[in-house]
Enzyme design. Sequence first.
Site, PDB file in Angstrom:
ATOM      1  N   GLY A 122       0.488  -1.395  -0.377  1.00  0.00           N
ATOM      2  CA  GLY A 122       0.038   0.165   0.214  1.00  0.00           C
ATOM      3  C   GLY A 122       0.729   0.831   0.101  1.00  0.00           C
ATOM      4  N   GLY A 124       2.275   2.696  -2.626  1.00  0.00           N
ATOM      5  CA  GLY A 124       2.136   3.196  -4.321  1.00  0.00           C
ATOM      6  C   GLY A 124       3.258   2.210  -4.626  1.00  0.00           C
ATOM      7  N   ASP A 174       3.801  -1.445 -14.468  1.00  0.00           N
ATOM      8  CA  ASP A 174       4.050  -1.803 -13.196  1.00  0.00           C
ATOM      9  C   ASP A 174       4.939  -3.407 -13.256  1.00  0.00           C
ATOM     10  OD1 ASP A 174       2.433   0.124 -11.973  1.00  0.00           O
ATOM     11  OD2 ASP A 174       0.980  -1.160 -11.425  1.00  0.00           O
TER      12      ASP A 174
HETATM   13  C1  GLA Z   1      -1.564   1.722 -11.847  1.00  0.00           C
HETATM   14  C2  GLA Z   1      -1.244   0.776 -12.888  1.00  0.00           C
HETATM   15  C3  GLA Z   1      -0.785   1.053 -14.089  1.00  0.00           C
HETATM   16  C4  GLA Z   1      -0.638   2.224 -14.058  1.00  0.00           C
HETATM   17  C5  GLA Z   1      -0.454   3.275 -12.747  1.00  0.00           C
HETATM   18  C6  GLA Z   1      -0.596   5.195 -13.796  1.00  0.00           C
HETATM   19  O1  GLA Z   1      -0.117   1.843 -11.042  1.00  0.00           O
HETATM   20  O2  GLA Z   1      -1.514  -0.375 -12.531  1.00  0.00           O
HETATM   21  O3  GLA Z   1      -0.330   0.730 -15.034  1.00  0.00           O
HETATM   22  O4  GLA Z   1      -1.665   2.778 -15.674  1.00  0.00           O
HETATM   23  O5  GLA Z   1      -1.055   3.381 -12.485  1.00  0.00           O
HETATM   24  O6  GLA Z   1       0.246   5.131 -14.419  1.00  0.00           O
END
Ligand code: GLA
Length: 383
Positions: A122, A124, A174
Amino acid sequence: MKNKLIAQFQAVFGRSPEFVTRAPGRIEFIGNHTDYNGGTVLGAAVDRNIWVAIARRDDGQRRFFSAQGGEIITMPSGIPEKQEGLSKWTNYALGVIAAFPHFGLKVPEGFDYYDMSDLPAGAGMSSSAAIELASVLAFLEITGQADKVDRETVVKIGKHAENHFVGMPCGILDQGVSGFGKKDHLVFIDCRGPVFATVPIPAGAHFWIFNTHKKHALVDGFYAARNRECMEAAKALGVPLLADANATLLDKAEAEGRLKGDALKRARHVIEEIARVGETQKALAKGDLAAAGRLLTASHRSSQYLFENSVEELDTLVDALVATPHVYGSRLTGGGFGGAVMAMTDAAFGGEQAAQVVAAYEKKYGAKPDVIHCQTGDGAAVM
Ligand code: GLA
């Protein structure tokens, strides 16, 4: 970490693991909500990981245990079903299993699986992509299929698990960064290919994360809604994805009344954000951290006013950070609707400056954000 993991695996399962894997979390550097629009994005893998230890079982049972707490969860072999309640955390690994046949891979049957993390959940930094990629590598090892897939496929399996099993319509940022990360480098992704590359981080750049722990109750719903709005905006512009449009096309659509209101704002954010990713690459190539920092803050303002995926707490942190000496720029990192901001600073930004930012936040909200001075790290690996 590896030795601790092996010892704990032995304590819980009464034998040794056969393989240990790890996959890092990420910082989204710039390129907010550009990935699923076919755009470009820059991110960095951090030196904090989800670790998985695994050993085969002959009886077809799948047993999961998390160092985060709880009991051994036992599940049958075959194609898994989505879990609720206490075993919900296994959905990331189960989603990977369910994805294997879509990539021509045989699914892992029985195993003992132990998960451990030094990546704050969590915060980010996308612990979900990290657990997916560590699981992909672990399952490839126990099924003897590691030689069959390349790194891009590993990334795509993780994304498939997230999109089709967990149910989050994310892009490839990600998983891509967790897979292709490299210490002291950013990962550049042209998400349409996808094409992955690494870009050296100029010396003297430091990354800080300020995590509010605020999470909008409807965060997944908001994310999906933004995704939909972007697809509708692309349709109104007559292009397959917003990355296929440009500022001229957008201005024309606005003048002709084909795009207005929220749809226009979302499209403008994505199109301008993709341009900012390009500008940031140029600034980094010249070692111009001040220019790169200004682009980071401009990205945040665009998320704040056009994409409207920021929240007041994140804006407060960005405002406090950009008013602090030694900060090049700051922006929300990741999906938004709560979560964390990142800041790029010079080496003179330290505990004292971070404490000032925390104090400004605490005065307003009566709670402290977590502060992490992030180091970059390498992508997912078998250890
Ligand atoms: C999240 C999603 C990513 C991307 C970001 C925003 O982290 O998992 O794929 O879209 O938000 O850029």
